[in-house]
Design an enzyme around this catalytic site. Sequence first.
Site: not given
Ligand code: F6R
Length: 608
Positions: A2, A27, A74, A100-101, A481, A485, A488, A504, A603
């Site tokens: 926060c 934030r 937050w 905050n915390g 993963e 990364k 994307e 395979h 996001k």
């Molecule tokens: C990759 C990424 C996405 C999310 C996915 C699920 O870096 O961020 O693959 O992991 O869109 O999102 P959440 O976790 O918000 O359900």
Amino acid sequence: MCGIVCYIGRQPALPILVEGLKRLEYRGYDSSGLAIHNGSEVQLVRELGPIRNLERKLGSSQWSGTSGIAHTRWATHGAPSEENAHPHGDCRGEIYVAHNGIIENYRELKSDLERRGHCFRSQTDTEVLAHLIEEFQDSSLEEATQQALERVIGTYGLAILSRKFPDKLVVARRGSPIILGIGAGETLAASDVSALLRHTRKVIYLQDGEIAVLEQDRFRILSHQQKWIRRSPETVEWDSEAAEMQGYPHFMLKEIHEQPEAIQNAMRGRLLWEEGTAKLGGLEAVADRLRQARHMIIVSCGSSYFAGLLGRYVLERLTSLSVEVELASEFRYRKLNFRKGTVVLAISQSGETADTLAAIREAKRKGALVLGLVNVVGSTLTRETDAGVYNHAGPEIGVASTKTFISQMVILHLIALFLGRQQEVPIAEGQRIQEGLQKLPDQVRHILSRQDRISDLARRYCGYHHFFYLGRKYNYPVALEGALKLKEIAYLHAEGYAAGEMKHGPLALIDEEFPSVCIVPRDSSYEKMVSNVQEIKARRGKVIALTSEQDGDICSLADEVFPLPSNLEILTPILAVVPLQLFAYYAALHRGCEIDRPRNLAKSVTVE
Ligand code: F6R
């Protein structure tokens, strides 16, 4: 997580606090509020949603008070709402607190205070602080604060305003930053330097355990040994935009560097050493049903799905559960047999992912116990699950998930430990896992301190167009993963594979233009990974190896070696992911890609 800002000076505090809140809004902002002392009374306003909602509520108010505290929230405890927004007051409307915390022992403190007649109005942990300070109302504000904080377990960055003391504000810090801003005839404080820079560049970073008293023309600092100390301000050179990122060029890099703290926050107050287990308050209400469960289905998308894949290995290793992991977007197409006692665990950073929500709704229709592992408090998923665990990782702004992924992995270990200790995991093994978990923040810091080496690697390799990411067992999900990364952020083609699958089919692609990033810690699958690396080398493929080996076979075989600290095999993925995140970040940087907002992505994916 926060944001806090406070002001005491000669000018009306209201516009200064609102402007400061706007600087902190990045934030997190599920609600905001402020309290201002007008010389005789305290005026309070709080509102749900972004700061503009608070501004709308204030309308053309011309409050003349020249001291006040403000907060952008937050949520961590209690859903986003006006009543849970800060500042929180005591019973008599005398003391106001912005925090905050996390106050870990707030439940005990709250019951104790309720027994003593205090009346609570919110579901937050913060409100206990206002009532605790009220308990010491005969002391000065700083003494009352100090006495109250002696009873608190947890973390705080704190700002306090009292109707009785119009000429001062008190701030305190333990584990959550508070910075004083020293102006001419005015003193400010904030949780983030960006909120101070329009007023002053002279700042003092409060240390853990310190309390400061802010007055119009001076400030005083009380050390954690209860001694008044002197400290000279330092000058900040950044502009406010850079300050929001605390000197990092991108939120993604900042969030990668916040991972030691994210790991700590995921574990804070949740490890019971004596019993060698984990305590997850959010699961207590369903503990009996969980104990009887025999079958778990994890549903999630993207990185959260990969965390779920790791969860399967860890849960199966420590418990007798049989675990399936399903992509939330495919969940509806499966005819999953929900046996008696099936538990569905949804993992989602945002708690708003449409496919994950659709999956839990379906699971509920089928009568499963539905749990959530979620970062955003009060999100839709948290409202629709039967129980769950929060990440407490703070807002993640970069589109690519980093600190929330690491936090998901840690919490899945805690869930497995909690369930495993109720079954066959002995206390000593539980404690061994706890020791390993506690080493992680420093080990991640160590990896981060070597980021230049990864930047150099990324610079030399980012001209290739295709990559394999290979791992086995616990490190297979992390290979997936790492590849995600790179795709994307750096827009490079990368395939994550279980290393044993290479023969395979995929091995046909290997040549000198197709490098492989291999996760090869010294663990139970080390020898097999070395054989896989040999197969790649035999086809002239380049290999970047992440390994905890100092000089084993892997070091002479691989073209590049990045060292990983040693920890328990089950915990290595939590370390291995960090260089992979940095590799993607630097590859994107060297290729000139837009890092925090990669093309075509959002996001929070709220459409199916
Ligand atoms: C990759 C990424 C996405 C999310 C996915 C699920 O870096 O961020 O693959 O992991 O869109 O999102 P959440 O976790 O918000 O359900």
